[in-house]
Design a protein around this motif. Structure first.
Motif, PDB file in Angstrom:
ATOM      1  N   GLY A 100      19.676  92.146 -28.144  1.00  0.00           N
ATOM      2  CA  GLY A 100      19.233  90.873 -27.776  1.00  0.00           C
ATOM      3  C   GLY A 100      17.843  90.548 -28.315  1.00  0.00           C
ATOM      4  O   GLY A 100      17.055  89.751 -28.206  1.00  0.00           O
ATOM      5  N   LEU A 101      17.422  91.391 -29.741  1.00  0.00           N
ATOM      6  CA  LEU A 101      16.332  91.311 -30.166  1.00  0.00           C
ATOM      7  C   LEU A 101      16.133  91.232 -31.578  1.00  0.00           C
ATOM      8  O   LEU A 101      15.152  91.233 -32.356  1.00  0.00           O
ATOM      9  CB  LEU A 101      15.608  92.915 -29.925  1.00  0.00           C
ATOM     10  N   TYR A 102      17.351  90.798 -32.220  1.00  0.00           N
ATOM     11  CA  TYR A 102      17.319  90.508 -33.645  1.00  0.00           C
ATOM     12  C   TYR A 102      16.290  89.442 -34.188  1.00  0.00           C
ATOM     13  O   TYR A 102      15.762  89.441 -35.212  1.00  0.00           O
ATOM     14  CB  TYR A 102      18.866  90.235 -34.177  1.00  0.00           C
ATOM     15  N   ASP A 103      16.344  88.471 -33.292  1.00  0.00           N
ATOM     16  CA  ASP A 103      15.544  87.154 -33.707  1.00  0.00           C
ATOM     17  C   ASP A 103      13.806  87.334 -33.539  1.00  0.00           C
ATOM     18  O   ASP A 103      13.227  86.417 -33.850  1.00  0.00           O
ATOM     19  CB  ASP A 103      16.182  86.116 -33.246  1.00  0.00           C
ATOM     20  N   ASP A 104      13.582  88.592 -32.889  1.00  0.00           N
ATOM     21  CA  ASP A 104      12.245  88.896 -32.616  1.00  0.00           C
ATOM     22  C   ASP A 104      11.630  89.730 -33.490  1.00  0.00           C
ATOM     23  O   ASP A 104      12.059  90.830 -33.555  1.00  0.00           O
ATOM     24  CB  ASP A 104      12.233  89.847 -30.991  1.00  0.00           C
ATOM     25  N   ARG A 105      10.775  89.185 -34.430  1.00  0.00           N
ATOM     26  CA  ARG A 105      10.432  89.875 -35.643  1.00  0.00           C
ATOM     27  C   ARG A 105       9.435  91.067 -35.314  1.00  0.00           C
ATOM     28  O   ARG A 105       9.679  91.746 -35.784  1.00  0.00           O
ATOM     29  CB  ARG A 105       9.802  88.585 -36.351  1.00  0.00           C
ATOM     30  N   GLU A 106       8.826  90.942 -34.168  1.00  0.00           N
ATOM     31  CA  GLU A 106       7.796  91.807 -33.832  1.00  0.00           C
ATOM     32  C   GLU A 106       8.352  92.982 -33.478  1.00  0.00           C
ATOM     33  O   GLU A 106       8.176  94.329 -33.988  1.00  0.00           O
ATOM     34  CB  GLU A 106       6.850  91.491 -32.999  1.00  0.00           C
ATOM     35  N   MET A 107       9.557  92.855 -32.685  1.00  0.00           N
ATOM     36  CA  MET A 107      10.392  94.016 -32.346  1.00  0.00           C
ATOM     37  C   MET A 107      11.323  94.565 -33.553  1.00  0.00           C
ATOM     38  O   MET A 107      11.359  95.662 -33.720  1.00  0.00           O
ATOM     39  CB  MET A 107      11.453  93.499 -31.201  1.00  0.00           C
ATOM     40  N   ARG A 108      11.763  93.653 -34.486  1.00  0.00           N
ATOM     41  CA  ARG A 108      12.777  94.129 -35.375  1.00  0.00           C
ATOM     42  C   ARG A 108      11.763  94.907 -36.458  1.00  0.00           C
ATOM     43  O   ARG A 108      12.265  96.054 -36.906  1.00  0.00           O
ATOM     44  CB  ARG A 108      13.305  92.760 -36.213  1.00  0.00           C
ATOM     45  N   ASP A 109      10.693  94.213 -36.920  1.00  0.00           N
ATOM     46  CA  ASP A 109       9.821  95.030 -37.741  1.00  0.00           C
ATOM     47  C   ASP A 109       9.137  96.204 -37.397  1.00  0.00           C
ATOM     48  O   ASP A 109       8.942  97.167 -38.138  1.00  0.00           O
ATOM     49  CB  ASP A 109       9.033  94.230 -38.507  1.00  0.00           C
ATOM     50  N   GLY A 110       8.428  96.027 -36.244  1.00  0.00           N
ATOM     51  CA  GLY A 110       7.688  97.127 -35.275  1.00  0.00           C
ATOM     52  C   GLY A 110       8.609  98.374 -35.004  1.00  0.00           C
ATOM     53  O   GLY A 110       7.738  99.277 -34.676  1.00  0.00           O
ATOM     54  N   TYR A 111       9.786  97.926 -34.418  1.00  0.00           N
ATOM     55  CA  TYR A 111      10.248  98.961 -33.400  1.00  0.00           C
ATOM     56  C   TYR A 111      11.725  99.131 -34.406  1.00  0.00           C
ATOM     57  O   TYR A 111      12.050 100.145 -34.732  1.00  0.00           O
ATOM     58  CB  TYR A 111      10.748  98.393 -32.112  1.00  0.00           C
ATOM     59  N   LEU A 112      12.496  98.186 -34.240  1.00  0.00           N
ATOM     60  CA  LEU A 112      14.050  98.509 -34.427  1.00  0.00           C
ATOM     61  C   LEU A 112      14.249  99.127 -35.888  1.00  0.00           C
ATOM     62  O   LEU A 112      15.246  99.868 -36.252  1.00  0.00           O
ATOM     63  CB  LEU A 112      14.748  97.231 -34.614  1.00  0.00           C
ATOM     64  N   ARG A 113      13.774  98.637 -37.089  1.00  0.00           N
ATOM     65  CA  ARG A 113      14.030  99.245 -38.169  1.00  0.00           C
ATOM     66  C   ARG A 113      13.413 100.550 -38.474  1.00  0.00           C
ATOM     67  O   ARG A 113      13.731 101.456 -39.287  1.00  0.00           O
ATOM     68  CB  ARG A 113      13.211  98.731 -39.346  1.00  0.00           C
ATOM     69  N   HIS A 114      12.673 101.453 -37.256  1.00  0.00           N
ATOM     70  CA  HIS A 114      12.337 102.814 -37.510  1.00  0.00           C
ATOM     71  C   HIS A 114      12.985 103.656 -36.229  1.00  0.00           C
ATOM     72  O   HIS A 114      12.724 104.989 -36.305  1.00  0.00           O
ATOM     73  CB  HIS A 114      10.930 102.720 -37.029  1.00  0.00           C
ATOM     74  N   MET A 115      14.020 102.868 -35.759  1.00  0.00           N
ATOM     75  CA  MET A 115      14.830 103.856 -34.506  1.00  0.00           C
ATOM     76  C   MET A 115      16.009 104.353 -34.805  1.00  0.00           C
ATOM     77  O   MET A 115      16.405 105.269 -34.146  1.00  0.00           O
ATOM     78  CB  MET A 115      14.639 102.759 -33.277  1.00  0.00           C
ATOM     79  N   PHE A 116      16.736 103.887 -35.783  1.00  0.00           N
ATOM     80  CA  PHE A 116      18.137 103.908 -35.818  1.00  0.00           C
ATOM     81  C   PHE A 116      18.508 105.019 -37.200  1.00  0.00           C
ATOM     82  O   PHE A 116      17.950 104.418 -38.234  1.00  0.00           O
ATOM     83  CB  PHE A 116      19.124 102.879 -35.857  1.00  0.00           C
TER      84      PHE A 116
END
Length: 281
Positions: free
Chosen positions: A57-73
């Motif tokens: 449920g975080l794809y549309d949250d730019r801060e989470m997507r750029d600051g977290y998600l792209r570095h985690m998987f």
């Protein structure tokens, strides 16, 4: 992001991930990844990241997507782990002794799992490290009753690399498990002996009957049946100590604190998932 915002994001990502990993870690399928990769022109890693970001449920949250998600998987290479020396030399067959059982666990393609300690950024962001394979992967496990208790997953391999590389001289390890740490240390010329301290007699019997005979340097291995805390308080005849008597931070923090209080001068200490445990202190 402000420090307060980062704290909120850290809490959010850990909460969402815990829910996902506990309830539906295999939600993303091969078909979903293939379809997303083809329709969006992504590679498999980016397709997986897109799908799991949506599931959280975080794809549309730019801060989470750029600051977290792209570095985690991270898409991991299953062959790299299968070629690990322990995996290559130790063959484990299903075996039951009382409430202990040796078996194999299968990770499905694109099933998410924690594969290393979180990364802590200079700005305070805490990034869980989540891995997945693009094909099925098996790992050995000891069940106590119905709970996975001792296992050798990619996470165990990754989080033991540093303590294994640092081990030297007379080594003591608290917790026997499947003997991964003891096995890897016994292969080192810098290690003269490995004493494994284990309190459960059935775990020791399983290890001695099914695993230890396969060790090429079993002459270096000694097993002591004892409580880790009592042994730590009474013994100091070693050079390096590694502790691995917890399942995860929920049962590890208290044990870690207690063992830290029992440290003795002149001995080097290392603790499994210590970086993770420190986040909960």
């Amino acid at each position: 992001m402000t420090s307060q915002k980062i704290k909120e994001c850290n809490t959010l990502i850990f909460s969402r991930l815990a829910e996902y990993l506990n309830n539906c870690p295999d939600f993303v399928s091969c078909e979903m990844v293939s379809e997303t990769a083809q329709s969006c022109g992504f590679g498999r890693e980016e397709a997986f990241r897109t799908l799991i970001s949506g599931a959280l449920g975080l794809y549309d949250d730019r801060e989470m997507r750029d600051g977290y998600l792209r570095h985690m998987f991270r898409l991991l290479d299953a062959a790299q782990y299968e070629s690990d020396r322990y995996y290559s030399e130790i063959s484990l067959k299903p075996k039951t002794l009382g409430n202990w059982r040796i078996d194999k666990v299968r990770i499905k393609p694109y099933e998410a799992f924690v594969y290393n300690d979180p990364k802590v950024c200079t700005d305070g962001r805490i990034l869980p490290q989540i891995g997945f394979f693009d094909r099925e992967f098996e790992y050995p496990c000891i069940y106590q009753d119905s709970r996975e208790w001792m296992m050798i997953t990619p996470n165990e391999i990754e989080t033991m690399r540093r303590p294994i590389s640092e081990a030297f001289g007379r080594v003591v390890t608290y917790g026997l498990g499947l003997g991964y740490f003891a096995f890897m240390c016994s292969q080192k010329t810098e290690v003269s002996s490995v004493t494994a301290v284990e309190c459960d007699e059935k775990a020791i019997r399983l290890f001695e009957s099914e695993i230890l005979p396969q060790f090429t340097r079993r002459d270096k291995i000694k097993i002591v049946r004892a409580d880790a805390f009592e042994y730590a308080a009474e013994n100091s005849d070693c050079d390096f100590v590694f502790a691995d008597i917890w399942h995860d931070p929920t049962d590890g923090v208290a044990a870690y604190r207690r063992l830290k209080e029992l440290e003795k001068p002149g001995i080097r200490y290392s603790y499994w998932i210590e970086d993770t445990l420190k986040l909960y202190l």
